[in-house]
Scaffold this motif. Structure first.
Motif, short mmCIF file in Angstrom:
data_model
loop_
_atom_site.label_atom_id
_atom_site.label_comp_id
_atom_site.label_asym_id
_atom_site.label_seq_id
_atom_site.Cartn_x
_atom_site.Cartn_y
_atom_site.Cartn_z
N SER B 26 42.33 -3.71 25.66
CA SER B 26 43.61 -3.22 25.12
C SER B 26 43.56 -1.74 24.75
N ASN B 27 43.18 -0.93 25.71
CA ASN B 27 43.13 0.51 25.47
C ASN B 27 44.25 1.24 26.20
N GLU B 28 45.36 0.54 26.35
CA GLU B 28 46.46 1.15 27.06
C GLU B 28 47.00 2.36 26.30
N VAL B 30 49.72 4.52 24.66
CA VAL B 30 51.05 4.40 24.07
C VAL B 30 51.45 5.77 23.59
N ASP B 31 52.49 6.33 24.19
CA ASP B 31 52.92 7.66 23.79
C ASP B 31 54.13 7.55 22.88
N VAL B 32 53.89 7.78 21.61
CA VAL B 32 55.00 7.69 20.66
C VAL B 32 55.29 9.07 20.05
N ALA B 35 58.98 10.00 19.63
CA ALA B 35 59.65 9.15 18.63
C ALA B 35 59.22 9.52 17.22
#
Lengths: 162, 105
Positions: B26-28, B30-32, B35
């Motif tokens: 689970s090292n995907e 995620v670009d937040v 936001a």
């Protein structure tokens, strides 16, 4: 960060929770004293944000649905695995994650947070207490109770249990 | 019972192994960033808008409290001065009062 959050909340909610963690960190920067490393401080915020997520979810969501026949068949296959390789193969199956998630959802948010940190992630009780911002004694007692609770839940789904 | 405990231990072990192997995957990304920047900007805007009102509110309440306390003290002092009897006046007034009360009616 994503790894910590990804382990604790459903995949669909990861992005939202990561967002909340960074916003909390931004507004909490004044409280960062440097007593612990920045990574650890941020990890603490992530753990507590996930804990809050489950507290809210516990109040609003319906109880988790029961396990299906596929899950029960997987448990039987896993128990009859003869070699380590077979056993490890069973751990890679999707059913394993689903059974774990089903069991964790039966726990209170407090027990879930402590059990995830201490028994699943492998943090020490002291580290878990630091991350959650709870007392050492509280985490120690909860870790024991949470493990007992999980064992009780799992014992009901073993073949032959009534 | 021992068999049941053994099964339980195996189930626990496989679930922990599953959790850890899943965690490694689970090292995907995620670009937040966008936001988070938007939320921070929005919150800062709200705070900036609120700050003068909060300060003004506190100023008004503190001034009002201090003024009320001062007025109360002044009133008490003045009241005390007005009703304090002059020296020697009390006894004569009291005697006059007693004499004016009719007996035997």
């Amino acid at each position: 960060m994503v790894r910590i959050v990804g382990r604790r909340v459903p995949a669909d909610d990861v992005e939202e929770i990561v967002h909340d963690v960074f916003v909390r960190a931004y507004f909490g920067l004044a409280q960062f004293s440097g007593a612990v490393s920045f990574d650890r401080w941020l990890a603490g915020i992530a753990v507590r944000t996930c804990y809050d997520f489950w507290r809210v979810r516990k109040r609003t969501e319906l109880p988790a649905s029961a396990l299906t026949d596929d899950h029960h068949r997987w448990i039987e296959r896993m128990l009859s695995a003869q070699s380590d390789d077979q056993f490890r193969d069973q751990a890679q199956k999707g059913e394993a994650g689903e059974v774990l998630e089903w069991a964790l959802r039966q726990l209170s948010p407090e027990n879930r947070a402590v059990l995830t940190l201490v028994h699943l992630d492998g943090y020490s009780v002291r580290e878990a207490a630091e991350l959650l911002g709870w007392s050492l004694v509280n985490v120690k007692v909860r870790a024991h109770r949470a493990r007992q609770a999980l064992r009780r839940i799992l014992s009901h789904i073993l073949p032959g249990s009534t | 019972m021992a068999h049941h405990d053994d099964d339980l231990r195996r189930l626990e072990r496989v679930l922990i192994e599953s959790y850890r192997s899943h965690s490694d995957r689970s090292n995907e990304v995620v670009d937040v960033t966008q936001a988070v920047m938007r939320t921070v900007h929005h919150s800062n805007g709200e705070r900036a808008w609120w700050t003068p009102f909060v300060v003004l509110d506190q100023l008004v309440w503190r001034t009002a409290t201090i003024t009320a306390a001062v007025v109360l003290m002044m009133t008490m002092l003045l009241t005390g001065d007005l009703f304090r009897p002059q020296s020697g006046e009390t006894q004569s007034l009291f005697a006059e009062e007693l004499e004016s009360v009719p007996f035997g009616d």
